[in-house]
Design an enzyme around this catalytic site. Structure first.
Site, mmCIF file in Angstrom:
data_model
loop_
_atom_site.group_PDB
_atom_site.id
_atom_site.type_symbol
_atom_site.label_atom_id
_atom_site.label_comp_id
_atom_site.label_asym_id
_atom_site.label_seq_id
_atom_site.Cartn_x
_atom_site.Cartn_y
_atom_site.Cartn_z
ATOM 1 N N LEU A 148 0.856 -1.178 0.000
ATOM 2 C CA LEU A 148 0.000 0.000 0.000
ATOM 3 C C LEU A 148 0.895 1.232 0.000
ATOM 4 O O LEU A 148 1.982 1.223 0.582
ATOM 5 C CB LEU A 148 -0.903 0.024 1.242
ATOM 6 C CG LEU A 148 -1.939 -1.098 1.382
ATOM 7 C CD1 LEU A 148 -2.667 -0.980 2.719
ATOM 8 C CD2 LEU A 148 -2.950 -1.051 0.238
ATOM 9 N N ASP A 149 0.436 2.317 -0.657
ATOM 10 C CA ASP A 149 1.170 3.574 -0.572
ATOM 11 C C ASP A 149 1.374 3.944 0.886
ATOM 12 O O ASP A 149 0.551 3.598 1.751
ATOM 13 C CB ASP A 149 0.387 4.704 -1.248
ATOM 14 C CG ASP A 149 0.284 4.529 -2.745
ATOM 15 O OD1 ASP A 149 1.067 3.740 -3.297
ATOM 16 O OD2 ASP A 149 -0.580 5.183 -3.350
ATOM 17 N N MET A 150 2.447 4.677 1.157
ATOM 18 C CA MET A 150 2.734 5.074 2.532
ATOM 19 C C MET A 150 1.537 5.785 3.162
ATOM 20 O O MET A 150 1.206 5.561 4.328
ATOM 21 C CB MET A 150 3.959 5.982 2.580
ATOM 22 C CG MET A 150 4.351 6.396 3.998
ATOM 23 S SD MET A 150 5.889 7.339 4.070
ATOM 24 C CE MET A 150 5.314 8.918 3.436
#
Length: 560
Positions: A407-409
């Site tokens: 997942l994106d940060m």
């Protein structure tokens, strides 16, 4: 107010005790109220001015190519302590580098008396000569002759080899029959005759090849004679272009707060790309710094905003503030800000999570956890703490890559972890076959009229502004998202996203891009506006358990 008659310094009234303590970090910021005030004055001017003509794409009555522009403003203090601001635009505006009220370029490529324009004329003349020579009809005639000679050569050689093989098989059969039927003396004479025929066949093939090659070479030579002047001019053009580019890069010379100067070549030689990218030094931010230093103005704060119709590839919203670009501006501004007291880079301190990761489910083969927002899935360049490093500590005896996806940060939600290599391979196959179902929940900044549908916009990385992504039909990878509106409250839309593909920033771009939903996710600091967090959460995950073969589903509600 923004006044084109009073030069580039525009006075502004503001209580001095409310001035920012440090200069803006230009690659990640929330604009100071001073910058908002100054930007509003420039926006008002742009919306009402009659000093120049440029089609920003905002008025259907305007003619010509529609091009939006990035504008920058820098709040400064002059030598007598007066507060004001300066303004700049990226590249050219109304085909000009000089417009009243805006700071000048660092180097004027439009100056008719300058070396760039003069050499550009030489390049254009060379190009015209090349184009004229390339129009010579004899070139196409000789190319056609060469192609025909190559075809005929291949055909003749093929026909010869087919016949030669047939004759060879016949001689082989004759040799067998002679061994059985002829006396020894006659047999040896006959074998010599067959041998000479074989030798003659090889000689005939050799001469046929020489004849074909001579025909092809004759046409190649003629074509080379016709193309030689063109190639010579192209070498001249390439050499002149390289020399001109080198000279231009040396002409872009940038000051910093210490009074030091570096040109583009000096600045970019220590970067990963090594050479300046196209249009380096033409953005608004470097122009603002250069003018401030050259005119004894102290930089206080800055911001940049976009004005005009959304571009085809990028996510750009009319009137919205954006950070400086990284590919072209980060190395330049890194030099120009030396000597200034600049806000710390918030990206360097992002990704810190001191709590314990919440495990939603765990068995002997896998586990599912709830990743917090602003925490990395895998280690970054400077930040090593991540879901992966935590799982390596939590599962010291695990084998295989552990994480099945990322997942994106800034995105929170469910992540699937495999405890052994066999489990990882089985689950990975489900990801590849797209049998694993994922559902995200998001909050969009605005209202969507269509309640459900598909967004299909191919994506690729913005090479000049990583990690931002671009919509690109030519080089982008397929990216498809299904969406379903849940409800609308306070002018915000709660929505489900079902990603069919899994590209970087896919949901964020598909939401914000004008060809997508045209509404950024609340708190999207790359494609929208900054808030307390990115309101995007991986809420549900369904798949076949790799061991029990049961269909399992897990969910975790978002905290927004």
């Amino acid at each position: 107010m923004f006044n084109t008659e009073d030069g580039c310094f525009h006075p502004i009234e503001y209580p001095s005790e409310q001035l920012p303590k440090q200069f803006t970090f230009p690659f990640y910021y929330q604009p100071h109220s001073l910058c908002v005030l100054a930007a509003d004055e420039v926006k008002t001017y742009l919306a009402t001015q009659q000093d120049f003509e440029h089609n920003f794409g905002l008025d259907s009555k305007d003619i010509g190519l529609k091009i939006g522009k990035m504008f920058g403003i820098m709040v400064v203090e002059n030598s007598v302590g007066q507060l004001g601001y300066i303004a700049a635009y990226s590249g050219k505006l109304a085909e000009s580098n000089y417009l009243k009220g805006f700071v000048p370029p660092i180097y004027d490529t439009l100056n008719k008396e300058g070396f760039y324009k003069q050499n550009e004329g030489r390049l254009n003349r060379l190009t015209a000569q090349i184009d004229q020579l390339e129009q010579n009809p004899e070139i196409e005639i000789v190319k056609a002759r060469l192609k025909e000679a190559q075809f005929q050569s291949a055909q003749r050689l093929s026909d010869f080899k087919i016949k030669a093989k047939s004759k060879k098989n016949k001689r082989k059969q004759q040799r067998l029959e002679a061994e059985q039927n002829l006396p020894l003396a006659e047999r040896e004479v006959f074998f010599e005759i067959l041998k000479q025929r074989s030798i003659q066949s090889n000689i005939d093939l050799k001469y046929l090849k020489l004849h074909c090659e001579a025909d092809i070479e004759k046409n190649n030579k003629k074509l080379a004679e016709l193309l030689q002047p063109i190639e010579s001019l192209k070498v001249q053009r390439k050499t002149l272009s390289a020399e001109l580019q080198q000279r231009i890069h040396k002409s872009y010379r940038f000051l910093n707060a210490k009074g030091e100067t570096k040109d583009l070549l000096d600045i970019f030689k220590r970067t990963d790309i090594g050479t300046p990218p196209a249009a380096a030094g033409e953005c608004a931010a470097p122009k603002l710094f250069q003018y401030a230093y050259e005119n004894d103005l102290k930089p206080i704060a800055m911001a940049e905003f976009y004005w005009g119709i959304s571009p085809t590839k990028e996510v750009r919203v009319h009137g919205q503030f954006y950070p400086s670009c990284r590919g072209r501006c980060e190395p330049i501004l890194g030099h120009m800000m030396q000597g200034l007291d600049v806000e710390p880079n918030p990206i360097e301190s992002a990704g810190i999570f001191k709590g314990e990761l919440e495990i939603i489910y765990e068995d002997d083969f896998l586990l599912i956890l709830n990743k917090p927002h602003e925490f990395l899935s895998v280690p970054g360049k400077t930040i090593k703490d991540s879901v992966l490093t935590r799982m390596q500590t939590y599962l010291p005896n695990a084998t295989g890559p552990l994480l099945l996806h990322r997942l994106d940060m800034s995105t929170s939600g469910l992540l699937l972890v495999a405890k052994n290599e066999r489990t990882h391979k089985k689950l990975q196959k489900q990801f590849i076959n797209r049998t694993i179902k994922k559902r995200y929940v998001a909050l969009l900044d605005g209202v969507i009229e269509i309640k459900e549908g598909l967004v299909n916009l191919p994506l690729r990385v913005d090479l000049n502004n990583r990690p931002r992504q671009l919509v690109c039909n030519e080089h982008g990878k397929s990216a498809i998202t299904k969406y379903q509106v849940i409800d609308v409250k306070n002018n915000q839309t709660r929505i489900y996203f079902y990603p069919i593909s899994g590209r970087t920033h896919q949901l964020r771009v598909h939401a914000a891009h004008h060809k997508g939903l045209n509404l950024p996710i609340v708190g999207d600091d790359l494609y929208g506006t900054v808030s307390n967090r990115l309101h995007l959460h991986a809420e549900m995950l369904s798949f076949e358990h790799p061991v029990t073969r049961e269909c399992v589903s897990f969910s975790c509600e978002a905290d927004f």
